[in-house]
Design an enzyme around this catalytic site. Structure first.
Site, PDB file in Angstrom:
ATOM      1  N   HIS A 171      14.810 -43.941  21.331  1.00  0.00           N
ATOM      2  CA  HIS A 171      15.366 -45.172  21.903  1.00  0.00           C
ATOM      3  C   HIS A 171      14.788 -45.488  23.288  1.00  0.00           C
ATOM      4  O   HIS A 171      14.990 -46.586  23.801  1.00  0.00           O
ATOM      5  CB  HIS A 171      16.894 -45.081  22.014  1.00  0.00           C
ATOM      6  CG  HIS A 171      17.587 -45.031  20.694  1.00  0.00           C
ATOM      7  ND1 HIS A 171      17.478 -46.041  19.764  1.00  0.00           N
ATOM      8  CD2 HIS A 171      18.390 -44.089  20.125  1.00  0.00           C
ATOM      9  CE1 HIS A 171      18.193 -45.731  18.686  1.00  0.00           C
ATOM     10  NE2 HIS A 171      18.747 -44.544  18.869  1.00  0.00           N
ATOM     11  N   ASP A 207      15.193 -41.106  11.547  1.00  0.00           N
ATOM     12  CA  ASP A 207      16.516 -41.099  12.171  1.00  0.00           C
ATOM     13  C   ASP A 207      17.292 -42.308  11.629  1.00  0.00           C
ATOM     14  O   ASP A 207      16.703 -43.327  11.256  1.00  0.00           O
ATOM     15  CB  ASP A 207      16.371 -41.201  13.696  1.00  0.00           C
ATOM     16  CG  ASP A 207      17.701 -41.108  14.429  1.00  0.00           C
ATOM     17  OD1 ASP A 207      18.062 -39.993  14.848  1.00  0.00           O
ATOM     18  OD2 ASP A 207      18.387 -42.150  14.574  1.00  0.00           O
ATOM     19  N   HIS A 209      18.973 -44.445  13.177  1.00  0.00           N
ATOM     20  CA  HIS A 209      18.888 -45.618  14.048  1.00  0.00           C
ATOM     21  C   HIS A 209      17.454 -46.109  14.195  1.00  0.00           C
ATOM     22  O   HIS A 209      16.517 -45.311  14.146  1.00  0.00           O
ATOM     23  CB  HIS A 209      19.447 -45.293  15.439  1.00  0.00           C
ATOM     24  CG  HIS A 209      20.872 -44.830  15.412  1.00  0.00           C
ATOM     25  ND1 HIS A 209      21.207 -43.488  15.426  1.00  0.00           N
ATOM     26  CD2 HIS A 209      22.030 -45.522  15.353  1.00  0.00           C
ATOM     27  CE1 HIS A 209      22.534 -43.377  15.390  1.00  0.00           C
ATOM     28  NE2 HIS A 209      23.054 -44.592  15.334  1.00  0.00           N
ATOM     29  N   ASP A 297      21.225 -38.019  11.132  1.00  0.00           N
ATOM     30  CA  ASP A 297      22.412 -38.886  11.196  1.00  0.00           C
ATOM     31  C   ASP A 297      22.496 -39.816   9.981  1.00  0.00           C
ATOM     32  O   ASP A 297      23.395 -40.656   9.907  1.00  0.00           O
ATOM     33  CB  ASP A 297      22.491 -39.655  12.532  1.00  0.00           C
ATOM     34  CG  ASP A 297      21.170 -40.082  13.095  1.00  0.00           C
ATOM     35  OD1 ASP A 297      20.145 -39.984  12.394  1.00  0.00           O
ATOM     36  OD2 ASP A 297      21.152 -40.545  14.259  1.00  0.00           O
TER      37      ASP A 297
END
Ligand code: SP5
Ligand code: ZN
Length: 364
Positions: A171, A207, A209, A297
């Site tokens: 991120h 991931d 996200h 995740d």
């Protein structure tokens, strides 16, 4: 080291990046991104006997500065000491409360920042879930060194090296922290592979996200392919990026590939989207190891996510990635179902290091 062991690069520096809280849906809660995450993964992998634990080597700040602005390095390095020197209670993590939204209004500018770095938190951070404590800067630096050391091992000849990075990285943008991330480990590795002579580097991000930071860093680049599978940004963090229509710009157009997934996506559906991702990577024809942003995740019981993968699915995903036939630098990103992280990491990495289809076939 027996040649059949996979390098597992890890450090205890992350343990001091602890005591973290985040603001989630208006509530102060213990940060989901905890030291236990890395500890359970390390212990589970070492228990198999198939991984050789190795400390990271110091690569200095230059590979970080090749990806991030110097002012961001300076901020991460010194914000805590600035805060404490000016009366911040060292028992409390730093979190921003006022964000500099570029272009929001005349007068909001990076040109006139408060002198003390802790008063600039909201100029360099895009959310309320990325706390900073005394141990954060050294943990973030160690995490980069873990990633770069894993890359070194693959360039030395390992087919796979696993960097147990904590904090995660995908991120983090050129000049922004966020999403529990400070320095973009995967982007720093990809850029270092270019610096070492690669003409084309592929990054696969599994991931849950969207890796908004990685996408931003390579948005206009044709030499670094970014391919991501992630929860649909229409309802999922980081909300403002990750749509399939985002494909890169200028000469980088087409070198960003986003594959958003609906809530409840199970292993079969995931594998089918992963097939598209792998086709894009194969077609790109990289001449460097695959850089893998690896999150767990996507697990059905993850406390902040909404896909439905089971532990066995991680073995299927690992085997599918292995069919590329590329050496892999696997770097840990997210995954918050702490009780399942060890089993999921072992399932994934075992399949990637010794794919089922190849088992028993290449040994005389
Ligand atoms: C590296 C990584 O995985 N970073 C993720 C950061 C996510 N932070 C905020 C998540 C907001 C989640 N909203 C969840 C509602 C759950 N009921
Ligand atoms: Zn994530």
């Amino acid at each position: 080291m027996p040649t059949n062991q996979t390098p597992l690069i890890a450090s205890d520096a992350h343990l001091a990046h602890a005591g973290l809280i985040e603001l989630l849906a208006g509530q102060e809660v213990p940060c989901f991104e905890s030291p236990q995450r890395a500890t359970v993964i390390r212990d589970a992998l070492l228990a198999t006997g198939d991984y050789a634990l190795e400390a990271p080597e110091d690569h200095g700040p230059d590979p970080i500065a090749a990806v991030h602005e110097l002012e961001l390095l300076d901020f991460v390095e010194h914000v805590w000491t600035d805060a404490v020197a000016h009366g911040w209670d060292a028992a409390r993590p730093l979190l921003p409360d006022t964000f500099l939204l570029r272009g929001y209004a005349a007068g909001m500018t990076l040109d006139q920042l408060p002198a003390k770095r802790h008063l600039r938190l909201g100029a360099y951070c895009f959310d309320t879930a990325t706390p900073i404590v005394a141990g954060t800067a050294s943990a973030a630096r160690a995490s980069v060194d873990i990633a770069l050391t894993a890359a070194d091992r693959v360039l030395d000849g390992a087919q796979l090296a696993y960097g147990l990075c904590r904090p995660p990285g995908h991120h983090a943008g050129r000049n922004l922290i966020g999403g529990y991330c400070f320095f973009n480990n995967a982007a720093i590795v990809a850029e270092s592979l270019v610096a070492r002579g690669a003409a084309r580097v592929a990054i696969l991000d599994v991931d849950f996200h969207h890796g908004n930071g990685t996408q931003q860093i390579f948005w206009r680049r044709s030499d670094v392919l970014y391919v991501s599978l992630h929860g649909d940004p229409g309802g999922i963090y980081p909300y403002y990026s990750g749509y399939a229509t985002e494909r890169g710009a200028d000469s980088g157009e087409g070198a960003t590939v986003n594959l958003p997934l609906p809530a409840g996506t199970d292993g079969d559906a995931y594998l089918s989207s992963l097939g598209e991702a792998l086709e894009a990577i194969a077609a790109f024809d990289a001449d460097a190891p695959l850089v893998l942003s690896l999150g767990f995740d996507t697990y059905h019981a993850d406390p902040i996510c909404n896909l439905a993968l089971q532990t066995d699915d991680y073995a299927r995903i690992g085997s599918a990635i292995a069919t590329l036939g590329m050496p892999v630098v696997a770097l840990q990103e997210g995954g918050y179902a702490v009780d399942a992280l060890g089993a999921n990491a072992a399932a994934f990495l075992d399949a990637l290091r010794a794919p089922r289809s190849a088992r028993g076939q290449d040994m005389p």
